[in-house]
Write a protein that holds these residues in place. Structure first.
Motif, PDB file in Angstrom:
ATOM      1  N   ASN A   1      -8.290  18.407  42.821  1.00 54.66           N
ATOM      2  CA  ASN A   1      -8.660  19.356  42.159  1.00 54.66           C
ATOM      3  C   ASN A   1      -8.668  19.630  40.562  1.00 54.66           C
ATOM      4  N   ARG A   2      -7.407  18.953  40.014  1.00 54.75           N
ATOM      5  CA  ARG A   2      -7.435  18.909  39.070  1.00 54.75           C
ATOM      6  C   ARG A   2      -7.390  17.893  38.340  1.00 54.75           C
ATOM      7  N   VAL A   3      -8.315  16.975  38.310  1.00 57.27           N
ATOM      8  CA  VAL A   3      -8.597  16.149  37.747  1.00 57.27           C
ATOM      9  C   VAL A   3      -9.747  16.669  37.286  1.00 57.27           C
ATOM     10  N   ARG A   4     -10.633  17.022  38.532  1.00 60.51           N
ATOM     11  CA  ARG A   4     -12.086  17.711  38.348  1.00 60.51           C
ATOM     12  C   ARG A   4     -11.597  18.755  37.572  1.00 60.51           C
ATOM     13  N   ALA A   5     -11.039  19.253  37.185  1.00 55.97           N
ATOM     14  CA  ALA A   5     -10.926  20.871  36.378  1.00 55.97           C
ATOM     15  C   ALA A   5     -10.731  19.921  34.762  1.00 55.97           C
ATOM     16  N   LEU A   6      -9.744  18.683  34.493  1.00 57.93           N
ATOM     17  CA  LEU A   6     -10.140  18.477  33.469  1.00 57.93           C
ATOM     18  C   LEU A   6     -11.031  17.557  32.747  1.00 57.93           C
ATOM     19  N   GLU A   7     -11.710  17.329  34.005  1.00 58.32           N
ATOM     20  CA  GLU A   7     -13.036  16.668  33.448  1.00 58.32           C
ATOM     21  C   GLU A   7     -13.703  17.772  32.675  1.00 58.32           C
ATOM     22  N   LYS A   8     -13.850  18.901  33.952  1.00 57.18           N
ATOM     23  CA  LYS A   8     -14.874  21.007  33.677  1.00 57.18           C
ATOM     24  C   LYS A   8     -14.626  20.546  32.124  1.00 57.18           C
ATOM     25  N   ALA A   9     -13.239  21.043  32.593  1.00 57.07           N
ATOM     26  CA  ALA A   9     -12.673  21.835  30.518  1.00 57.07           C
ATOM     27  C   ALA A   9     -13.015  20.754  29.254  1.00 57.07           C
ATOM     28  N   GLY A  10     -13.420  18.888  29.816  1.00 57.63           N
ATOM     29  CA  GLY A  10     -13.773  18.261  28.180  1.00 57.63           C
ATOM     30  C   GLY A  10     -12.545  18.380  27.644  1.00 57.63           C
ATOM     31  N   VAL A  11     -11.166  17.800  28.783  1.00 57.23           N
ATOM     32  CA  VAL A  11      -9.730  17.123  28.491  1.00 57.23           C
ATOM     33  C   VAL A  11     -10.833  16.080  29.125  1.00 57.23           C
TER      34      VAL A  11
ATOM     35  N   SER B   1      -6.796   4.703  41.799  1.00 60.09           N
ATOM     36  CA  SER B   1      -7.681   5.469  43.037  1.00 60.09           C
ATOM     37  C   SER B   1      -7.011   6.813  42.889  1.00 60.09           C
ATOM     38  N   ASN B   2      -7.862   8.238  43.417  1.00 63.21           N
ATOM     39  CA  ASN B   2      -7.349   9.636  44.106  1.00 63.21           C
ATOM     40  C   ASN B   2      -5.796   9.460  44.206  1.00 63.21           C
ATOM     41  N   GLN B   3      -5.657   8.441  45.227  1.00 63.39           N
ATOM     42  CA  GLN B   3      -4.240   8.254  46.068  1.00 63.39           C
ATOM     43  C   GLN B   3      -3.282   8.016  45.604  1.00 63.39           C
ATOM     44  N   LYS B   4      -3.546   6.867  44.427  1.00 62.04           N
ATOM     45  CA  LYS B   4      -2.722   6.105  44.342  1.00 62.04           C
ATOM     46  C   LYS B   4      -1.671   7.164  42.699  1.00 62.04           C
ATOM     47  N   LEU B   5      -2.798   7.945  42.119  1.00 61.73           N
ATOM     48  CA  LEU B   5      -2.644   8.952  41.425  1.00 61.73           C
ATOM     49  C   LEU B   5      -1.672   9.953  41.668  1.00 61.73           C
ATOM     50  N   ALA B   6      -1.605  10.335  43.054  1.00 56.23           N
ATOM     51  CA  ALA B   6      -1.992  11.008  43.487  1.00 56.23           C
ATOM     52  C   ALA B   6      -0.406  11.086  43.673  1.00 56.23           C
ATOM     53  N   GLU B   7       0.340   9.264  44.352  1.00 61.08           N
ATOM     54  CA  GLU B   7       1.692   9.547  44.579  1.00 61.08           C
ATOM     55  C   GLU B   7       2.741   8.927  43.355  1.00 61.08           C
ATOM     56  N   ARG B   8       2.183   8.618  42.486  1.00 67.97           N
ATOM     57  CA  ARG B   8       2.865   8.616  41.007  1.00 67.97           C
ATOM     58  C   ARG B   8       2.917   9.520  40.561  1.00 67.97           C
TER      59      ARG B   8
END
Length: 159
Positions: A45-55, A28-35
């Motif tokens: 926002n960072r996950v979405r940017a990584l997806e949009k950039a094709g990473v 989950s985004n919540q758990k990811l953010a905590e980790r």
């Protein structure tokens, strides 16, 4: 700087995100953010940017081939008769259509293709060869190796 910036380099947070998602794509985004030590909104926002950039290209379920009745892995080296663009394209497309083929690479060296196939024992492999692989256009020679044990399996590189 984050990938979302104009610099387009991965920073430490991006790399932490990628390592966590590589281990668990369903986190989950919540758990990811905590980790990784961010609040949920910047993390999202960072996950979405990584997806949009094709990473990040995709999220998948990894299936256990043994549970699917295909416990054995065979690595096949294939040499083609001809090496023109049409032959390579046709052979590559035909390989991609075979469900037993888990990975296929056009390679340099003595052979043209390196193919990773899931089968059910030697009988399953023989059936795959006779009814599928040897029916493909242009095969001149093949050589096979059964994998005895998998020492490492990852599905993407470590960021």
């Amino acid at each position: 700087m984050t990938l979302a910036s104009t610099d387009a380099r991965l920073d430490d947070y991006d790399r932490k995100i990628l390592r966590e998602l590589r281990r668990d794509g369903r986190i989950s985004n919540q758990k990811l953010a905590e980790r990784i030590g961010l609040s949920p909104t910047p993390c999202w926002n960072r996950v979405r940017a990584l997806e949009k950039a094709g990473v990040i290209t995709d999220y998948v379920a990894i299936l256990d081939q043994r549970a699917l009745g295909l416990p054995d892995t065979v690595i096949i080296e294939v040499t083609l008769d001809h090496h023109d663009d049409n032959m390579l394209e046709r052979f590559g497309q035909a390989l991609a259509a075979l469900p037993e083929v888990m990975e296929a690479f056009l390679v340099t060296g003595e052979y043209d293709y390196l193919i990773k196939v899931a089968v059910a024992g030697t009988e399953g492999y023989e059936r795959f060869l006779r009814t599928k692989l040897y029916k493909l256009p242009g095969i001149r020679h093949s050589r096979s190796t059964f994998a005895l044990r998998c020492m490492k399996r990852v599905h993407s590189v470590e960021p």
